[in-house]
Design an enzyme around this catalytic site. Structure first.
Site, short mmCIF file in Angstrom:
data_model
loop_
_atom_site.label_atom_id
_atom_site.label_comp_id
_atom_site.label_asym_id
_atom_site.label_seq_id
_atom_site.Cartn_x
_atom_site.Cartn_y
_atom_site.Cartn_z
N CYS A 1 0.88 -1.17 0.00
CA CYS A 1 0.00 0.00 0.00
C CYS A 1 0.92 1.22 0.00
O CYS A 1 2.11 1.09 -0.29
CB CYS A 1 -0.98 -0.02 1.16
SG CYS A 1 -0.25 0.00 2.81
C1 RB5 Z 1 -4.03 5.20 0.88
O1 RB5 Z 1 -4.03 6.55 0.62
C2 RB5 Z 1 -3.06 4.84 1.96
O2 RB5 Z 1 -3.59 5.22 3.18
C3 RB5 Z 1 -2.76 3.39 1.91
O3 RB5 Z 1 -2.23 3.06 0.66
C4 RB5 Z 1 -1.75 2.89 2.91
O4 RB5 Z 1 -0.61 3.68 2.91
C5 RB5 Z 1 -2.23 2.64 4.25
O5 RB5 Z 1 -1.46 2.24 5.13
#
Ligand code: RB5
Length: 154
Positions: free
Chosen positions: A66
């Site tokens: 993420c």
């Molecule tokens: C998304 O914007 C972001 O919050 C996600 O990709 C991640 O970093 C969450 O931990």
């Protein structure tokens, strides 16, 4: 190896780089998405299906991405049998497997560049759990908690 990949929008680009990289190295890849860039998507929708399939041992390892790597690691660790960690350094990428039987590597697509990420992934995939007694004992305590009990020392 049979490797599952998952990413939200924050990890989408890096996941695609990793998929091509791992296929070129001869791995069998299951891609849990995202399959298109959508800034409104939610990381649990991708990483939890990956975590479940990994916990069922239908995959050898998982890689989840993420933006920071935090969200996917938090979500994945809610699935019994998953040992996921956000990794930003080479030492932890292999030591996490050797000592802690890490089965899911989590990366931050907005943190780790693709070349550094490739090196972390190689270190993770090439590492094997040592099964030394102290590591098995420690993991047993984690497993006991997962099963609803406790084996902690008094
Ligand atoms: C998304 O914007 C972001 O919050 C996600 O990709 C991640 O970093 C969450 O931990």
């Amino acid at each position: 190896m049979k490797i599952g990949l998952a990413a939200d929008h924050g990890g989408y680009e890096l996941k695609n780089v990793m998929r091509d990289f791992l296929i070129a190295r001869g791995h069998h890849i299951t891609d849990f998405g995202a399959y298109a860039l959508n800034n409104q998507d939610d990381y649990p929708d991708f990483v939890i299906p990956l975590a479940k399939m990994l916990a069922e041992k239908q995959l050898d390892r998982g890689i989840a991405i993420c933006g920071s790597g935090v969200g996917v690691s938090v979500a994945a660790n809610k699935v019994p049998g998953i040992r996921a960690a956000l990794i930003n350094d080479h030492f932890s990428a292999h030591q996490g497997v050797e000592d802690d039987d890490l089965n899911m590597l989590c990366l931050g697509g907005r943190v780790t560049g693709s070349e550094a990420a490739k090196e972390l992934v190689i270190a993770f995939l090439e590492a094997r759990f040592t099964a030394e007694e102290r590591h098995v004992r420690r993991l047993g305590k984690v497993k006991a908690l997962e099963m609803g009990g406790s084996e902690l020392a008094e």
